[in-house]
Scaffold this active site. Structure first.
Site, mmCIF file in Angstrom:
data_model
loop_
_atom_site.group_PDB
_atom_site.id
_atom_site.type_symbol
_atom_site.label_atom_id
_atom_site.label_comp_id
_atom_site.label_asym_id
_atom_site.label_seq_id
_atom_site.Cartn_x
_atom_site.Cartn_y
_atom_site.Cartn_z
ATOM 1 N N TRP A 174 0.799 -1.217 0.000
ATOM 2 C CA TRP A 174 0.000 0.000 0.000
ATOM 3 C C TRP A 174 0.834 1.272 0.000
ATOM 4 O O TRP A 174 0.338 2.335 -0.344
ATOM 5 C CB TRP A 174 -0.923 0.032 1.232
ATOM 6 C CG TRP A 174 -0.264 -0.298 2.531
ATOM 7 C CD1 TRP A 174 -0.264 -1.500 3.163
ATOM 8 C CD2 TRP A 174 0.503 0.580 3.366
ATOM 9 N NE1 TRP A 174 0.463 -1.439 4.328
ATOM 10 C CE2 TRP A 174 0.939 -0.170 4.483
ATOM 11 C CE3 TRP A 174 0.860 1.928 3.282
ATOM 12 C CZ2 TRP A 174 1.709 0.373 5.509
ATOM 13 C CZ3 TRP A 174 1.638 2.479 4.289
ATOM 14 C CH2 TRP A 174 2.049 1.703 5.388
ATOM 15 N N LYS A 198 -2.352 -9.017 -6.871
ATOM 16 C CA LYS A 198 -3.154 -8.597 -5.717
ATOM 17 C C LYS A 198 -2.521 -7.349 -5.121
ATOM 18 O O LYS A 198 -1.550 -7.426 -4.361
ATOM 19 C CB LYS A 198 -3.227 -9.685 -4.642
ATOM 20 C CG LYS A 198 -4.252 -9.346 -3.537
ATOM 21 C CD LYS A 198 -4.134 -10.250 -2.345
ATOM 22 C CE LYS A 198 -3.171 -9.686 -1.313
ATOM 23 N NZ LYS A 198 -3.662 -8.418 -0.703
ATOM 24 N N GLY A 249 6.653 -6.602 0.704
ATOM 25 C CA GLY A 249 5.904 -6.514 1.956
ATOM 26 C C GLY A 249 6.785 -6.879 3.140
ATOM 27 O O GLY A 249 8.006 -6.696 3.118
ATOM 28 N N SER A 250 6.173 -7.427 4.167
ATOM 29 C CA SER A 250 6.883 -7.708 5.415
ATOM 30 C C SER A 250 7.772 -8.937 5.280
ATOM 31 O O SER A 250 7.533 -9.832 4.465
ATOM 32 C CB SER A 250 5.872 -7.931 6.545
ATOM 33 O OG SER A 250 5.204 -9.170 6.380
ATOM 34 N N GLU A 271 10.991 -8.277 -1.967
ATOM 35 C CA GLU A 271 11.560 -7.099 -1.312
ATOM 36 C C GLU A 271 10.828 -6.918 0.002
ATOM 37 O O GLU A 271 9.613 -6.686 0.022
ATOM 38 C CB GLU A 271 11.418 -5.835 -2.156
ATOM 39 C CG GLU A 271 12.187 -4.691 -1.519
ATOM 40 C CD GLU A 271 11.855 -3.328 -2.075
ATOM 41 O OE1 GLU A 271 11.197 -2.549 -1.368
ATOM 42 O OE2 GLU A 271 12.243 -3.073 -3.223
ATOM 43 N N LEU A 272 11.586 -6.992 1.097
ATOM 44 C CA LEU A 272 10.983 -7.074 2.418
ATOM 45 C C LEU A 272 11.363 -5.863 3.267
ATOM 46 O O LEU A 272 11.547 -4.777 2.748
ATOM 47 C CB LEU A 272 11.398 -8.399 3.064
ATOM 48 C CG LEU A 272 11.151 -9.635 2.164
ATOM 49 C CD1 LEU A 272 11.654 -10.914 2.817
ATOM 50 C CD2 LEU A 272 9.681 -9.751 1.780
ATOM 51 N N GLU A 403 11.643 -2.321 12.850
ATOM 52 C CA GLU A 403 11.248 -1.397 11.798
ATOM 53 C C GLU A 403 10.008 -0.626 12.246
ATOM 54 O O GLU A 403 8.977 -1.220 12.562
ATOM 55 C CB GLU A 403 10.954 -2.163 10.506
ATOM 56 C CG GLU A 403 10.631 -1.252 9.332
ATOM 57 C CD GLU A 403 10.366 -2.034 8.046
ATOM 58 O OE1 GLU A 403 10.591 -1.466 6.967
ATOM 59 O OE2 GLU A 403 9.937 -3.200 8.143
#
Length: 534
Positions: A174, A198, A249-250, A271-272, A403
């Site tokens: 997001w 998604k 995301g996470s 990519e985290l 984080e």
């Protein structure tokens, strides 16, 4: 609530509660119709972060909807892969032009859905234009058949071909709804794949806008589709039929996706998270570094994977740097406006506000000093939080190692550069870093010692991110794989080697014994080494 410091500009636009004129019911209906779900599907309501007011009702996809979407995508992909790459290029360049021509629509949607400033939203427009142009004009070269050295010089003709994976699942976040949605789909499409995506529900309208523009540019139906729903509901369906997965995301979710992809023996790129470090060396230009720290720490209200949450400053300039950085931070204009008048917007969802609040209060309670900010601003809207600078942060505080993903940065003094490098590397993450110095060669040397996929010298993150010909991605818990550059498109392909053996292979010619043949081959191999052959 404490009174607002006189130095902090906090005026919100008086029209912030109203959506921009470009976001009409007709537009919302057109975009929601792009979701892979039937018209009568249940809906989910998204809310505008600036105000908390309802924004859009979007249909929710089911696992059965995903199964049908993948079936359509697989049929469409065969024809798309057979489409000459020159035709794909034309579509992508038309998309590039449409994004620039209608960028204000995208800016309105991004602000309405994420609460970021128009300045931050515009960076996503430029990013997608650059990405579309780059892959449109580079893909043919990257995907073209490549001659490779054969097993036997002159006698083995070896070629490497690149075939599309098939149907790629893209799961986008997001926080950067245009960059992460369209940016990862573009190279997958140029490589001849279909995409089932998604986007995060909160910012789906921006992703759907990009899909709508791609169709207007000429992309055939079903080659790129989007589904909306919770990962717990449709996550398995997104993995079940995918030939490759791109996820942003996470770290926790990334680990699960990597496990699931491994179980199915398909590839994934992830990519985290990050806990990125900025190093201010003893010879840095303090004014420039303080301005850079603003850009590094507070873009999109700190909700950026490559933004800085830790700053290490040489002891001899620490006090001066902190004072300059804090003074600039206090002057930032915090608020909501659909124009370029605001410096920092709001957080995107309540959970981010909860995390930011918890990290700052934990640090405050345990003895950290708040040099700027440090509080929520409900007078401006439900999700506003002041850009915050902390010093005296210790390892027992949440902000030290977790984080935050918000407008919070901790500053630490260092006496020895080796110690600063060690502290910067003392994290399981390794996404991005930044080094500030007047000596470029010194900065690059320090950068090479940092455990991060990208390091910027005298810049926060834009220099490396915008260098789209170079790979971008994380080390350690920050992920696997790379986006951008040749890596960013070849990961969506399967390599195939075709070797044509002429005249004579490794078996002995008729009438020649294996012993004699092995002696001849041994001599030939020695000769090849002697003449420098690879």
């Amino acid at each position: 609530m404490n009174p607002v410091p006189a130095s902090t500009a906090t005026t919100a636009s008086t029209t912030a509660g109203a959506l921009p004129p470009s976001i009409t019911p007709a537009v919302l209906q057109r975009l929601s119709a792009r979701v892979a779900a039937p018209a009568e599907a249940p809906t989910v309501t998204t809310r505008a972060p600036y105000t908390g007011a309802p924004l859009a009702d979007l249909p929710i996809s089911t696992p059965e909807d995903l199964e049908r979407a993948f079936a359509r995508a697989r049929r469409a992909q065969a024809a798309w892969a057979a489409t000459p790459i020159g035709e794909r290029k034309k579509i992508l360049l038309r998309f590039h032009d449409l994004v620039l021509q209608r960028h204000n629509e995208a800016l309105d949607l991004m602000q309405a859905e994420s609460g970021k400033t128009r300045r931050d939203a515009f960076l996503e427009v430029t990013d997608i234009a650059i990405t579309a142009r780059y892959y449109a004009r580079s893909a043919e070269r990257y995907l073209a058949p490549q001659r490779r050295r054969g097993a036997i010089p002159l006698l083995t003709h070896t070629t490497e071909l690149r075939h599309p994976k098939g149907v790629v699942t893209v799961i986008s976040p997001w926080n950067y709804p245009l960059s992460m949605a369209a940016g990862d789909a573009i190279p997958a499409l140029m490589a001849g794949n279909a995409v089932v995506q998604k986007p995060d529900t909160q910012t789906s309208l921006t992703a759907l806008w990009a899909l709508d523009l791609m169709h207007q540019a000429g992309l055939p139906a079903d080659v790129w589709q989007m589904a909306i729903g919770r990962g717990s509901s449709i996550g398995d369906a997104l993995m079940a039929d995918a030939d490759y997965v791109m996820f942003t995301g996470s770290t926790a979710s990334g680990r699960k996706i990597a496990r699931d992809a491994g179980e199915r023996l398909i590839g994934s790129s992830l990519e985290l998270g990050g806990k990125n470090a900025m190093l201010v060396l003893d010879d840095a230009d303090i004014d420039r570094a303080a301005d850079g720290a603003i850009t590094a720490s507070f873009p999109s209200t700190g909700q950026l994977c490559v933004s800085m949450e830790r700053i290490y400053v040489a002891e001899e300039i620490f006090d001066e740097f902190v004072a300059e950085f804090a003074a600039r931070t206090e002057k930032l204009r915090l608020g909501a406006a659909y124009d370029y008048s605001i410096d920092v917007g709001c957080l995107t969802n309540p959970s981010q506000l909860d995390t930011v609040t918890a990290h700052v209060e934990d640090a405050r309670t345990k003895g950290a000093t708040i040099r700027a900010g440090g509080r929520a601003r409900p007078d401006l809207g439900p999700l506003f939080y002041e850009p915050t600078i902390l010093t005296g942060v210790t390892p027992d505080m949440l902000a030290h190692h977790q984080e935050t993903f918000g407008p919070v940065v901790s500053i630490y003094p260092y006496r020895d550069l080796d110690d600063a490098v060690a502290q910067a590397n003392a994290t399981p993450y390794g996404l991005n870093a930044s080094v500030w110095t007047r000596n470029g060669a010194r900065g690059r040397a320090v950068a090479a010692r940092l455990h991060a996929g990208t390091v910027n010298v005298n810049d926060a993150f834009a220099a490396a991110w915008g260098s789209i010909d170079a790979p971008m991605g994380g080390m350690g818990d920050s992920g696997l794989g790379r986006r951008h550059g040749i890596d960013g498109i070849l990961k969506y392909t399967e390599a195939q080697t075709i070797a044509h053996q002429r005249v004579q292979g490794f078996s002995p010619p008729s009438g020649l014994s294996h012993e004699t043949w092995s002696t001849l081959l041994t001599s030939a191999l020695k000769l090849l080494k002697g003449i420098g052959s690879r």
